[in-house]
Write an enzyme that holds these catalytic residues in place. Sequence first.
Site, PDB file in Angstrom:
ATOM      1  N   LYS A 125       0.864  -1.186   0.000  1.00 26.10           N
ATOM      2  CA  LYS A 125       0.000   0.000   0.000  1.00 26.10           C
ATOM      3  C   LYS A 125       0.893   1.225   0.000  1.00 26.10           C
ATOM      4  O   LYS A 125       2.046   1.162   0.434  1.00 26.10           O
ATOM      5  CB  LYS A 125      -0.878   0.009   1.250  1.00 26.10           C
ATOM      6  N   ASP A 165      -7.034   4.433  -4.490  1.00 23.44           N
ATOM      7  CA  ASP A 165      -7.684   4.337  -3.176  1.00 23.44           C
ATOM      8  C   ASP A 165      -8.280   5.726  -2.929  1.00 23.44           C
ATOM      9  O   ASP A 165      -8.502   6.480  -3.889  1.00 23.44           O
ATOM     10  CB  ASP A 165      -6.671   3.944  -2.088  1.00 23.44           C
TER      11      ASP A 165
HETATM   12  P1  NDP Z   1     -12.896   8.091  -2.667  1.00 29.24           P
HETATM   13  O1  NDP Z   1     -11.820   9.060  -2.483  1.00 29.24           O
HETATM   14  O2  NDP Z   1     -13.485   7.849  -4.017  1.00 29.24           O
HETATM   15  O3  NDP Z   1     -14.135   8.447  -1.698  1.00 29.24           O
HETATM   16  C1  NDP Z   1     -13.981   8.521  -0.316  1.00 29.24           C
HETATM   17  C2  NDP Z   1     -15.257   9.094   0.282  1.00 29.24           C
HETATM   18  O4  NDP Z   1     -15.180   9.031   1.702  1.00 29.24           O
HETATM   19  C3  NDP Z   1     -15.463  10.553  -0.070  1.00 29.24           C
HETATM   20  O5  NDP Z   1     -16.843  10.820  -0.093  1.00 29.24           O
HETATM   21  C4  NDP Z   1     -14.782  11.277   1.088  1.00 29.24           C
HETATM   22  O6  NDP Z   1     -15.285  12.574   1.323  1.00 29.24           O
HETATM   23  C5  NDP Z   1     -15.106  10.350   2.240  1.00 29.24           C
HETATM   24  N1  NDP Z   1     -14.016  10.418   3.246  1.00 29.24           N
HETATM   25  C6  NDP Z   1     -12.712  10.133   3.037  1.00 29.24           C
HETATM   26  N2  NDP Z   1     -12.004  10.326   4.155  1.00 29.24           N
HETATM   27  C7  NDP Z   1     -12.896  10.732   5.076  1.00 29.24           C
HETATM   28  C8  NDP Z   1     -12.783  11.078   6.433  1.00 29.24           C
HETATM   29  N3  NDP Z   1     -11.587  11.043   7.066  1.00 29.24           N
HETATM   30  N4  NDP Z   1     -13.906  11.436   7.090  1.00 29.24           N
HETATM   31  C9  NDP Z   1     -15.113  11.470   6.442  1.00 29.24           C
HETATM   32  N5  NDP Z   1     -15.274  11.136   5.159  1.00 29.24           N
HETATM   33  C10 NDP Z   1     -14.185  10.780   4.486  1.00 29.24           C
HETATM   34  O7  NDP Z   1     -12.350   6.710  -2.041  1.00 29.24           O
HETATM   35  P2  NDP Z   1     -12.878   5.219  -2.253  1.00 29.24           P
HETATM   36  O8  NDP Z   1     -14.342   5.206  -2.403  1.00 29.24           O
HETATM   37  O9  NDP Z   1     -12.033   4.587  -3.281  1.00 29.24           O
HETATM   38  O10 NDP Z   1     -12.457   4.556  -0.858  1.00 29.24           O
HETATM   39  C11 NDP Z   1     -13.334   4.520   0.273  1.00 29.24           C
HETATM   40  C12 NDP Z   1     -12.883   3.424   1.233  1.00 29.24           C
HETATM   41  O11 NDP Z   1     -12.897   2.163   0.553  1.00 29.24           O
HETATM   42  C13 NDP Z   1     -11.458   3.559   1.786  1.00 29.24           C
HETATM   43  O12 NDP Z   1     -11.426   3.021   3.097  1.00 29.24           O
HETATM   44  C14 NDP Z   1     -10.645   2.678   0.858  1.00 29.24           C
HETATM   45  O13 NDP Z   1      -9.443   2.221   1.461  1.00 29.24           O
HETATM   46  C15 NDP Z   1     -11.631   1.529   0.654  1.00 29.24           C
HETATM   47  N6  NDP Z   1     -11.383   0.701  -0.517  1.00 29.24           N
HETATM   48  C16 NDP Z   1     -11.384   1.236  -1.784  1.00 29.24           C
HETATM   49  C17 NDP Z   1     -11.183   0.420  -2.868  1.00 29.24           C
HETATM   50  C18 NDP Z   1     -11.297   0.920  -4.263  1.00 29.24           C
HETATM   51  O14 NDP Z   1     -11.268   0.087  -5.176  1.00 29.24           O
HETATM   52  N7  NDP Z   1     -11.447   2.215  -4.507  1.00 29.24           N
HETATM   53  C19 NDP Z   1     -10.866  -1.018  -2.699  1.00 29.24           C
HETATM   54  C20 NDP Z   1     -10.977  -1.488  -1.331  1.00 29.24           C
HETATM   55  C21 NDP Z   1     -11.191  -0.635  -0.308  1.00 29.24           C
HETATM   56  P3  NDP Z   1     -14.764  13.843   0.480  1.00 29.24           P
HETATM   57  O15 NDP Z   1     -15.526  13.776  -0.813  1.00 29.24           O
HETATM   58  O16 NDP Z   1     -15.147  14.989   1.340  1.00 29.24           O
HETATM   59  O17 NDP Z   1     -13.285  13.696   0.316  1.00 29.24           O
END
Ligand code: NDP
Length: 451
Positions: A125, A165
């Site tokens: 990662k 991610d």
């Molecule tokens: P994105 O950046 O596309 O979206 C993340 C979302 O979560 C956004 O709406 C963001 O808000 C919100 N967010 C992020 N950090 C925080 C925080 N500290 N507090 C509140 N809201 C938060 O990321 P992903 O959808 O790709 O990833 C989301 C989760 O899924 C993570 O834990 C990631 O590790 C996990 N994941 C993702 C994979 C993938 O294929 N993308 C695979 C496996 C796991 P804002 O818009 O305000 O930034």
Amino acid sequence: MRVMQEIIAKVEEKDPQQTEFIQAVTEVLDSLDSTVDRHPEFVKAKIYERIVEPDRTIIFRVPWVDDTGEVRVNRGFRVQFNNAIGPYKGGLRFHPSVNLSIVKFLGFEQTFKNSLTTLPMGGGKGGSDFNPRGKSDAEVMRFCQAFMRELYRHIGPDVDVPAGDIGVGGREIGYLYGYYKKIVNEHSGVLTGKGLEYGGSLIRPEATGYGSVYFSAEMLTTRDESLEGKTAVVSGAGNVAQYTVEKLNRFGAKVVTLSDSSGSIVDEAGIDAEKLAFVMELKNVRRGRIKEYAEKYNVPYYAAKSVWDVVREQNLPLDLAYPSATENEIDAADAQALVANGCICVTEGANMPSTLEAIRVYQEAGILFGPAKAANAGGVATSGLEMSQNSMRLAWSRQEVDRRLRDIMKSIHRAALDAAEAYGKPGDYLAGANIAGFIKVAKAMYAYGIV
Ligand code: NDP
């Protein structure tokens, strides 16, 4: 089990400030205690001690120039955790909260998740404390190029294959891959999540969200339940959340929440296909805030509240929960509110969204709990399928990739259930996923001798 407690204590002593990493190690080792008696060879070869130490950790300076001509400096990370069963594989996260503890926890979890997918991928990662929010496309491009200027020497299609991610989506992968290709002069499958025109796989953007919904459907079947007609609460509004909503709608469930780091919306009528299209345009194209959804559709917006705060404070009724934003979103009080408000199944789309205390609440209440390393493995599994297509120099159809994804999610579900049963913890998906993921990696490490 004493062996495990000693290892956890050593990790705490060595890196006391790495709280997320300690949390992940505790979660995994606690559920591996039943493997110790069955595998004295692992104890003797110190597999448990070795598996919590990354193969290597790379930390580097990322200097870049912003639109005003000012020089900015960020910190870059790549933790190559374990390549016992395949090249390192795992995403890159760009978010101000990124530090060594977070990257280590993610790389550690990724090792077992990748093993569970049945594909030959090790765990890694990376990322940076760079905040893409409010940056122009040109600034994001210059940052990605500066990041790759160092990362390129540590990765390769048979060495380490990063993906996206939080904060790293299609735009960032394009800039990262374009720069890698330029300086290495090689068109290879070194990153996944690529655009379709240059080696990407159909269904990769959808895969984590779709996979999480497929996994929950499998869990519900074990209790003669289905997704149809259920009310679901989803957190986040990014990649995982968006495609979780899309697939839940297809299965006939109703999704009533979304959130971002500024606040949450509740739409009791349900976030249908048209509203989801608005969210996708808002978040992926205009990069705006979820508050605009509340304004457009005239629904309540809760500033600075997570979805879980809203469930707790507004007594929101629900059947299913899909935490899909970030780590430690749900604490014990939130978990109690979920159970009290009718939740029968929690499926982790995000990585480690539930604290250890929250997990205990689910377990005591006897609700279904799909832990991240099983439930969100569809993303990396489809990255694995992208690597296969790149190596074979062909592209599978949408139906073909989706069918393989669904089969993989079914086999992960089965592997977790079977391991839980075999090691005396029937129905415990957390223990089952950890054990099934661990055994394969441990056997490979054991076969290699002391290296
Ligand atoms: P994105 O950046 O596309 O979206 C993340 C979302 O979560 C956004 O709406 C963001 O808000 C919100 N967010 C992020 N950090 C925080 C925080 N500290 N507090 C509140 N809201 C938060 O990321 P992903 O959808 O790709 O990833 C989301 C989760 O899924 C993570 O834990 C990631 O590790 C996990 N994941 C993702 C994979 C993938 O294929 N993308 C695979 C496996 C796991 P804002 O818009 O305000 O930034």
